[in-house]
Design a protein around this motif. Structure first.
Motif, PDB file in Angstrom:
ATOM      1  N   GLY A 171      -0.046   9.454  -9.274  1.00 37.47           N
ATOM      2  CA  GLY A 171      -0.199  10.336 -10.421  1.00 37.47           C
ATOM      3  C   GLY A 171       0.863  11.407 -10.510  1.00 37.47           C
ATOM      4  O   GLY A 171       0.705  12.396 -11.225  1.00 37.47           O
ATOM      5  N   GLU A 172       1.999  11.187  -9.806  1.00 36.97           N
ATOM      6  CA  GLU A 172       3.033  12.223  -9.765  1.00 36.97           C
ATOM      7  C   GLU A 172       3.883  12.262 -11.020  1.00 36.97           C
ATOM      8  O   GLU A 172       4.454  13.286 -11.370  1.00 36.97           O
ATOM      9  CB  GLU A 172       3.931  12.020  -8.538  1.00 36.97           C
ATOM     10  N   GLY A 173       4.013  11.128 -11.730  1.00 33.12           N
ATOM     11  CA  GLY A 173       4.805  11.103 -12.944  1.00 33.12           C
ATOM     12  C   GLY A 173       5.703   9.887 -13.010  1.00 33.12           C
ATOM     13  O   GLY A 173       5.564   8.931 -12.241  1.00 33.12           O
ATOM     14  N   THR A 193       8.609   4.464   8.914  1.00 30.53           N
ATOM     15  CA  THR A 193       7.355   4.921   8.300  1.00 30.53           C
ATOM     16  C   THR A 193       7.527   5.502   6.907  1.00 30.53           C
ATOM     17  O   THR A 193       6.541   5.712   6.212  1.00 30.53           O
ATOM     18  CB  THR A 193       6.675   5.985   9.181  1.00 30.53           C
ATOM     19  N   LEU A 194       8.770   5.770   6.502  1.00 32.12           N
ATOM     20  CA  LEU A 194       9.018   6.360   5.188  1.00 32.12           C
ATOM     21  C   LEU A 194      10.106   5.592   4.458  1.00 32.12           C
ATOM     22  O   LEU A 194      11.037   5.060   5.074  1.00 32.12           O
ATOM     23  CB  LEU A 194       9.458   7.822   5.310  1.00 32.12           C
ATOM     24  N   LEU A 195       9.967   5.567   3.140  1.00 28.77           N
ATOM     25  CA  LEU A 195      11.014   5.061   2.271  1.00 28.77           C
ATOM     26  C   LEU A 195      11.396   6.213   1.348  1.00 28.77           C
ATOM     27  O   LEU A 195      10.540   6.788   0.668  1.00 28.77           O
ATOM     28  CB  LEU A 195      10.515   3.870   1.455  1.00 28.77           C
ATOM     29  N   ALA A 196      12.665   6.602   1.365  1.00 30.14           N
ATOM     30  CA  ALA A 196      13.152   7.699   0.530  1.00 30.14           C
ATOM     31  C   ALA A 196      14.011   7.128  -0.585  1.00 30.14           C
ATOM     32  O   ALA A 196      14.723   6.133  -0.391  1.00 30.14           O
ATOM     33  CB  ALA A 196      13.967   8.686   1.365  1.00 30.14           C
ATOM     34  N   GLY A 197      13.931   7.748  -1.742  1.00 31.01           N
ATOM     35  CA  GLY A 197      14.715   7.258  -2.866  1.00 31.01           C
ATOM     36  C   GLY A 197      15.184   8.368  -3.776  1.00 31.01           C
ATOM     37  O   GLY A 197      14.484   9.355  -3.991  1.00 31.01           O
ATOM     38  N   LEU A 238       9.651  10.558  -1.642  1.00 32.39           N
ATOM     39  CA  LEU A 238       9.278   9.953  -0.366  1.00 32.39           C
ATOM     40  C   LEU A 238       7.986   9.169  -0.542  1.00 32.39           C
ATOM     41  O   LEU A 238       7.016   9.664  -1.129  1.00 32.39           O
ATOM     42  CB  LEU A 238       9.075  11.031   0.701  1.00 32.39           C
ATOM     43  N   TRP A 239       7.978   7.931  -0.005  1.00 31.12           N
ATOM     44  CA  TRP A 239       6.784   7.091  -0.051  1.00 31.12           C
ATOM     45  C   TRP A 239       6.428   6.653   1.373  1.00 31.12           C
ATOM     46  O   TRP A 239       7.303   6.443   2.209  1.00 31.12           O
ATOM     47  CB  TRP A 239       7.012   5.843  -0.901  1.00 31.12           C
ATOM     48  N   GLY A 240       5.140   6.512   1.606  1.00 29.60           N
ATOM     49  CA  GLY A 240       4.675   6.074   2.912  1.00 29.60           C
ATOM     50  C   GLY A 240       3.281   5.482   2.807  1.00 29.60           C
ATOM     51  O   GLY A 240       2.685   5.417   1.723  1.00 29.60           O
ATOM     52  N   HIS A 271       0.814  -1.221   0.000  1.00 30.56           N
ATOM     53  CA  HIS A 271       0.000   0.000   0.000  1.00 30.56           C
ATOM     54  C   HIS A 271       0.848   1.273   0.000  1.00 30.56           C
ATOM     55  O   HIS A 271       0.313   2.373   0.147  1.00 30.56           O
ATOM     56  CB  HIS A 271      -0.924   0.009   1.221  1.00 30.56           C
ATOM     57  N   LEU A 272       2.160   1.129  -0.148  1.00 26.81           N
ATOM     58  CA  LEU A 272       3.025   2.302  -0.196  1.00 26.81           C
ATOM     59  C   LEU A 272       2.628   3.222  -1.347  1.00 26.81           C
ATOM     60  O   LEU A 272       2.382   2.772  -2.468  1.00 26.81           O
ATOM     61  CB  LEU A 272       4.484   1.884  -0.368  1.00 26.81           C
ATOM     62  N   LYS A 273       2.563   4.514  -1.063  1.00 26.69           N
ATOM     63  CA  LYS A 273       2.217   5.518  -2.074  1.00 26.69           C
ATOM     64  C   LYS A 273       3.214   6.676  -2.019  1.00 26.69           C
ATOM     65  O   LYS A 273       3.747   7.011  -0.955  1.00 26.69           O
ATOM     66  CB  LYS A 273       0.805   6.066  -1.839  1.00 26.69           C
ATOM     67  N   TRP A 274       3.422   7.275  -3.176  1.00 28.42           N
ATOM     68  CA  TRP A 274       4.251   8.477  -3.245  1.00 28.42           C
ATOM     69  C   TRP A 274       3.590   9.596  -2.448  1.00 28.42           C
ATOM     70  O   TRP A 274       2.380   9.787  -2.513  1.00 28.42           O
ATOM     71  CB  TRP A 274       4.417   8.902  -4.701  1.00 28.42           C
ATOM     72  N   GLN A 275       4.389  10.342  -1.681  1.00 28.39           N
ATOM     73  CA  GLN A 275       3.846  11.418  -0.859  1.00 28.39           C
ATOM     74  C   GLN A 275       4.371  12.796  -1.237  1.00 28.39           C
ATOM     75  O   GLN A 275       3.625  13.762  -1.236  1.00 28.39           O
ATOM     76  CB  GLN A 275       4.141  11.140   0.618  1.00 28.39           C
ATOM     77  N   ARG A 276       5.646  12.910  -1.541  1.00 26.85           N
ATOM     78  CA  ARG A 276       6.189  14.209  -1.904  1.00 26.85           C
ATOM     79  C   ARG A 276       7.527  14.052  -2.596  1.00 26.85           C
ATOM     80  O   ARG A 276       8.166  13.006  -2.521  1.00 26.85           O
ATOM     81  CB  ARG A 276       6.356  15.108  -0.680  1.00 26.85           C
TER      82      ARG A 276
END
Length: 691
Positions: A656-658, A672-676, A685-687, A45-50
Motif C-alpha cells: 500500500g506504499e504507492g 535477505t533484501l532486494l533494493a531498487g 527495499l523489499w524483503g 512473498h516479497l513485500k515492500w518494507q521502506r
C-alpha cells in the motif's frame, strides 16, 4: 515567524540526531534481523518494507497560515511542521509527481501524478485523497481551486471543471489558452481565440467579454481585491482590465518581456526576458500601469541559454528576488529598486518568499534551504532529497547501501540503522560522477567521474567528522564504468573507446585495451559496460554496436564474440560462481550466457527501455540461484538463474506504499533484501519478514 523558526530549530536538531553516522566494523553487518533469505520458494512473498530518501525536490510552498512548509518532490508532497519530527507525506501514497497546487485557504491539494496526465485530489484537513480525472497523453498547465470547484487547464488546451464535493466532472471546454480564478472563487477569466471572457463558476456560464479583444492571451491574473485583471503578451507588455466594466484600464509596453510574476495582492509585477542577453528585470506598479524601476539580476554575461533561472515576488509585492545563471541571488525593494541583499548560492529549481517576505525557500542538490537573506543565514531542512538514482550497490560486508544520483549526490546508507547515512563530499574539481564499485574488503570505493578516476578510502568515515574523506586520484580521463576484481588486486575503468586495468596496490596501469587491440574499427567503438568475474579469470566488456569482448586476465588474451543480438549490451553481470554472464540489451530484453562457452542459456523480453549503461537492470542473488530483472510494466521479475524459469513477479504497491517504476536493482550480500531505484528518486527495499 518566531513560531516557525523555533519549529525549524527543533526539527533540524532531531534530523541531525537521526542522521548521525555509524562507523564501520570488521564484522559483517546484518541488513535486518527479521528477514528471511530470498529463495525461489518464497520469492513470491516479497513485500515492500521502506523507502530511502524523499525523492527529487521540484518545488516548495508555504502554508496559508505561514506555519508549515510543503516540499514537492517526485514522490509526493511532504509537510514540515510542529506536529511531526520528520517531514510527513500528505498527498496520499507514493506516486511519481510532476507538480502540486494548493487552495488559497490551505484546505485542498491537487497533484499531477504518474505520467503527469492524472490529477489526484487531497483534502489536507482530513487526509482523504482520490483520483479526480485524467487527460490521456497530456500534462497540465494550470490548476486553481474555486468555490467548491477545481479548475484545470491541460497542455492540450482543454479546460476541466471538477466538483470537489460530488467528485465528478462538470464540464470540459475546448481550445482554451489560459485561465485565472477570481479571489472569491466564483468567477474565472478565460482566454481563447475570440479574446478574454468572464465566467460565473456556479452556473458555468459566460457573463461577458473584455474589450479590446486580445486573442490567445496568456498569464492571466486577478488583483488581490478582484477588481482588476492582468495579462501579458510575449515581448509586448502588460494589459490591465477593469473586471466590473470589462474595459481596458491601460497597456504598458515592455518589449523584452518573456516571463511575468504578480504578487498575491495584484499591486506589483516583475517582468523579464527569456534570452541569454536578458540580465535585467522590469518592476511595474499594476495599480498605475507605470514602470517603477529596472534592476540587474547579474553583472556577468551568461554562458547558458537563460540568464535568470528563478525568480520570486513576495505576497505583498514589496520585495522581489532573482537567481542568475552564475549563482548570484539578489533581493530588492520593489518600490525603490534598492538592492537589499546579494548572495552566491547553488542553482535552485525555485525561489519562494515566506509570508512576511523576510526569508526565501530554495533548493540545493539534496536539501531544502530556508534562507534568511537579511542576516545571510541559511538553515537546511534535511530530507535526503535526490533525483533519479543512476546506480546502487551494497558493500560486500553488508554495512552500506551506496546510491548515486544523476546530480552527483552519493550516499552511504547504514544497513543496520537506515536513518544513519553519510553523504560523500567530493573534491572541488570533481563535477560529475558516473559510476562506482566497492572493493571486495569494503574498505574503498573506485569512482568514475568526468575527467577524474578516484579511489576513496572508506575507513576515514567516522561519527566525529562526517565530512572527513580521503581521495586518491588514479587518472584524469573520464571514466564511465568501474569494476574491482574479486580478490581486490585489480581495478578497471571504461574510458571512451577503451578499458584500462590497474594494479590496486601499486596503482600502476598494467593493461590498456586500446593499446592491446590494434584493430582501428574495434578500437573506435564505445565501451558500454564492463565486469570482472568473481573468480578473477575474465574481464567482459561490451562494445557498440553489439559486440562482446572477453579478456583472459591470466594472460590478457582477447576474444571478440558476435552473439547475434541486434541491440547494444549493458549491465554486464557475472553470477557469483562466475559460470553465467547476464546483461540487458537495448532491444528490450535480458540475456543469460554460459560465461565459458558464450552459448546462450535463456533470455526474456520486457526490460525497462531506458538507454542507460550505469543502472544495474539485472542482478544475481548472492547464492547465484536467482536472477532479478527490472521490467517495463512496473515490476521486477525473478527467475531461476540456471533455467530461466519465472518464480515471482514483484509489483509496486505490495504494502500500500504507492506506485512507481522500477529501474536499477541489487541484492544485499546476505540475500535477505532486494533494493531498487525508482523513477521517483527514492530507493525502495523489499524483503520477506519472518513470521
Amino acid at each position: 515567524m518566531s513560531r516557525l523558526s523555533s519549529v525549524k530549530r527543533l526539527l533540524l536538531t532531531i534530523l541531525i540526531a537521526l542522521c548521525g553516522l555509524a562507523s564501520t566494523s570488521s564484522s559483517a553487518a546484518q541488513t535486518t534481523d527479521n528477514n528471511l533469505k530470498i529463495t525461489a520458494q518464497n520469492a513470491s512473498h516479497l513485500k515492500w518494507q521502506r523507502a530511502l530518501g524523499l525523492g527529487g525536490l521540484i518545488n516548495a510552498a508555504w502554508s496559508a497560515d505561514g506555519n508549515s512548509i510543503f516540499a514537492v518532490t517526485n514522490a509526493g508532497v511532504y509537510r514540515y511542521d510542529s506536529t511531526a519530527t520528520t517531514p510527513v507525506l500528505v498527498s496520499g501514497t507514493i506516486a511519481y509527481t510532476n507538480n502540486a497546487y494548493f487552495s488559497r485557504d490551505g484546505h485542498w491539494l491537487a497533484t499531477t501524478i504518474n505520467s503527469g496526465s492524472e490529477v489526484r485530489i487531497t483534502n489536507l484537513a482530513t487526509g482523504e485523497y482520490w483520483a479526480g480525472f485524467e487527460e490521456l497523453k497530456s500534462g497540465w498547465s494550470k490548476l486553481y481551486f474555486g468555490d467548491g470547484v477545481l479548475v484545470a487547464l491541460s497542455q492540450n488546451n482543454r479546460l476541466w471543471l471538477y466538483d470537489l464535493m460530488h467528485k465528478r466532472i462538470l464540464r470540459v471546454i475546448e481550445e482554451i489558452s489560459d485561465v485565472a480564478v477570481h479571489p472569491n472563487g466564483d468567477q474565472m477569466a478565460v482566454s481563447d481565440k475570440r479574446g478574454i471572457s468572464l465566467w460565473d463558476i456556479p452556473t458555468l456560464r459566460e457573463t461577458g467579454r473584455f474589450s479590446p479583444r486580445l486573442t490567445r492571451s496568456i498569464r492571466l491574473a486577478f488583483s488581490g481585491d478582484g477588481r482588476s485583471l492582468f495579462t501579458t503578451k510575449v515581448r509586448d507588455g502588460v494589459y490591465a482590465f477593469d473586471v466590473e466594466t470589462r474595459q481596458q484600464k491601460y497597456h504598458l509596453a515592455v518589449p523584452g518581456a518573456g516571463f511575468a510574476l504578480y504578487d498575491a495582492r495584484g499591486t506589483t509585477a516583475m517582468l523579464w526576458g527569456a534570452q541569454s542577453s536578458d540580465l535585467s528585470i522590469q518592476l511595474v506598479n499594476l495599480e498605475t500601469g507605470k514602470r517603477i524601476v529596472q534592476v540587474q539580476a547579474t553583472d556577468t554575461n551568461p554562458n547558458s541559454a537563460v540568464a535568470i533561472t528563478a525568480a520570486a515576488i513576495s505576497r505583498d509585492g514589496s520585495r522581489v528576488a532573482a537567481l542568475a545563471w552564475d549563482g548570484t541571488l539578489r533581493v530588492w525593494d520593489s518600490h525603490t529598486g534598492k538592492q537589499i541583499s546579494e548572495q552566491t548560492v547553488e542553482q535552485s529549481r525555485f525561489l519562494t518568499f515566506s509570508a512576511d517576505g523576510t526569508k526565501l525557500l530554495l533548493s540545493t542538490a539534496s536539501n531544502l534551504v530556508l534562507n534568511d537573506y537579511l542576516h545571510d543565514h541559511r538553515e537546511l531542512l534535511t530530507g535526503h532529497y535526490g533525483y533519479n538514482v543512476s546506480h546502487l550497490a551494497f558493500s560486500p560486508n553488508g554495512h552500506w547501501l551506496a546510491t548515486l544520483g544523476v546530480n552527483g549526490i552519493m550516499r552511504l546508507w547504514n544497513t543496520s540503522a537506515w536513518g544513519n547515512l553519510v553523504e560523500l563530499t567530493w573534491p572541488t574539481l570533481v563535477t560529475r560522477i558516473y559510476h562506482f564499485s566497492f572493493s571486495p574488503d569494503s574498505r574503498s570505493l573506485l569512482v568514475g567521474a568526468y575527467k577524474r578516476i578516484l579511489r576513496h578510502d572508506l575507513s576515514t568515515l567516522s561519527t566525529a567528522n562526517p565530512t572527513l574523506h580521503s581521495f586518491v586520484q588514479l587518472g584524469t580521463a573520464t571514466c564511465q564504468m568501474t569494476a574491482y576484481s574479486g580478490d581486490g588486486k585489480l581495478m578497471a575503468c571504461s574510458i571512451g573507446t577503451t578499458v584500462v586495468v590497474w594494479n590496486a596496490e601499486t596503482r600502476r596501469v598494467i593493461w590498456d585495451y586500446a593499446k592491446a587491440k590494434k584493430d582501428i574499427t574495434v578500437k573506435n567503438n564505445a565501451v558500454y559496460s564492463i565486469a570482472i568475474s568473481p573468480d578473477n579469470q575474465q574481464l567482459a566488456l561490451s562494445l557498440s554496436p553489439n559486440r562482446l569482448v572477453i579478456v583472459n586476465l591470466r594472460n590478457y588474451a582477447v576474444k571478440t564474440y558476435d552473439l547475434g543480438i541486434s541491440g547494444a549490451m549493458f549491465s554486464l553481470t557475472y553470477s557469483p560462481d562466475s559460470k553465467l554472464l547476464a546483461f540487458k540489451s537495448s532491444n528490450n530484453a535480458a540475456y543469460v550466457f554460459d560465461a565459458r562457452t558464450m552459448q546462450k542459456k535463456w533470455s526474456t523480453v520486457g526490460l525497462y527501455r531506458e538507454y542507460d549503461n550505469a543502472r544495474q537492470f539485472v542482478a544475481f542473488s548472492p547464492d547465484g540461484a536467482l536472477l532479478a530483472v527490472s521490467d517495463l510494466a512496473q515490476q521486477i521479475r525473478l527467475f531461476e538463474a540456471s533455467t530461466g524459469q519465472l518464480v515471482a513477479e514483484l509489483k509496486d504497491n505490495t504494502s500500500g506504499e504507492g506506485t512507481y517504476n522500477f529501474q536499477g536493482i541489487a541484492f544485499s550480500p546476505d540475500g535477505t533484501l532486494l533494493a531498487g531505484t525508482t523513477d521517483t528518486g527514492m530507493v525502495m527495499l523489499w524483503g520477506i519478514t519472518e513470521q
